[in-house]
Design an enzyme around this catalytic site. Sequence first.
Site, PDB file in Angstrom:
ATOM      1  N   GLU A  11       6.536  -3.428  -4.997  1.00 33.59           N
ATOM      2  CA  GLU A  11       6.573  -4.887  -4.922  1.00 33.59           C
ATOM      3  C   GLU A  11       7.352  -5.464  -6.102  1.00 33.59           C
ATOM      4  O   GLU A  11       7.068  -5.152  -7.249  1.00 33.59           O
ATOM      5  CB  GLU A  11       5.152  -5.452  -4.912  1.00 33.59           C
ATOM      6  CG  GLU A  11       4.279  -4.907  -3.798  1.00 33.59           C
ATOM      7  CD  GLU A  11       4.711  -5.332  -2.404  1.00 33.59           C
ATOM      8  OE1 GLU A  11       5.542  -6.253  -2.281  1.00 33.59           O
ATOM      9  OE2 GLU A  11       4.200  -4.746  -1.429  1.00 33.59           O
ATOM     10  N   CYS A  73      -4.219  -8.131  -3.939  1.00 32.33           N
ATOM     11  CA  CYS A  73      -3.126  -7.421  -4.609  1.00 32.33           C
ATOM     12  C   CYS A  73      -2.106  -8.395  -5.182  1.00 32.33           C
ATOM     13  O   CYS A  73      -1.755  -8.328  -6.358  1.00 32.33           O
ATOM     14  CB  CYS A  73      -2.439  -6.462  -3.647  1.00 32.33           C
ATOM     15  SG  CYS A  73      -3.522  -5.188  -2.997  1.00 32.33           S
ATOM     16  N   HIS A  92       2.046  -0.413  -3.473  1.00 30.45           N
ATOM     17  CA  HIS A  92       1.148  -0.334  -2.319  1.00 30.45           C
ATOM     18  C   HIS A  92       1.261   1.067  -1.727  1.00 30.45           C
ATOM     19  O   HIS A  92       2.358   1.500  -1.378  1.00 30.45           O
ATOM     20  CB  HIS A  92       1.556  -1.354  -1.249  1.00 30.45           C
ATOM     21  CG  HIS A  92       0.837  -2.641  -1.369  1.00 30.45           C
ATOM     22  ND1 HIS A  92       1.486  -3.851  -1.339  1.00 30.45           N
ATOM     23  CD2 HIS A  92      -0.475  -2.926  -1.501  1.00 30.45           C
ATOM     24  CE1 HIS A  92       0.592  -4.816  -1.452  1.00 30.45           C
ATOM     25  NE2 HIS A  92      -0.600  -4.279  -1.559  1.00 30.45           N
TER      26      HIS A  92
END
Length: 130
Positions: A11, A73, A92
């Site tokens: 991410e 998250c 993730h």
Amino acid sequence: MDSSAKAIFLEQCGKNRGYRDSDVRGFQPEDGVCLPGGPEVRLSVVNMKEVCRRVAVENVEVAFSRDAGRYICDYTYYLSLPLGTGHAALIHVPPLSHWLSASLLGKALRVIIQEMLEEIGKVQTQSTAA
């Protein structure tokens, strides 16, 4: 993360708005906002796209993402980024399965983290040269 996911996602950013679901204890950010008055997006200094490009681990897909979802998250990532002056990462990982053993996941994470550290080293070298 979606339990049917078949890739590891790196991410790039955390987002401030759009939090509609409560966590397991019932917490939900007021008005769906992580930090009132905060920037809409916070970026990691780690170039996750470059890390993805350089990482190769047997039969494990590693993908770049700019959307960690609007749940725990992303919320945690958004709040952690300024604490490390952007030196934070959110990875993730899919659930363990017949195609992804704990051993293979561990190997993939070691390779990914090593690439992230190298990427941070490049950023620090560039900033001291400027």
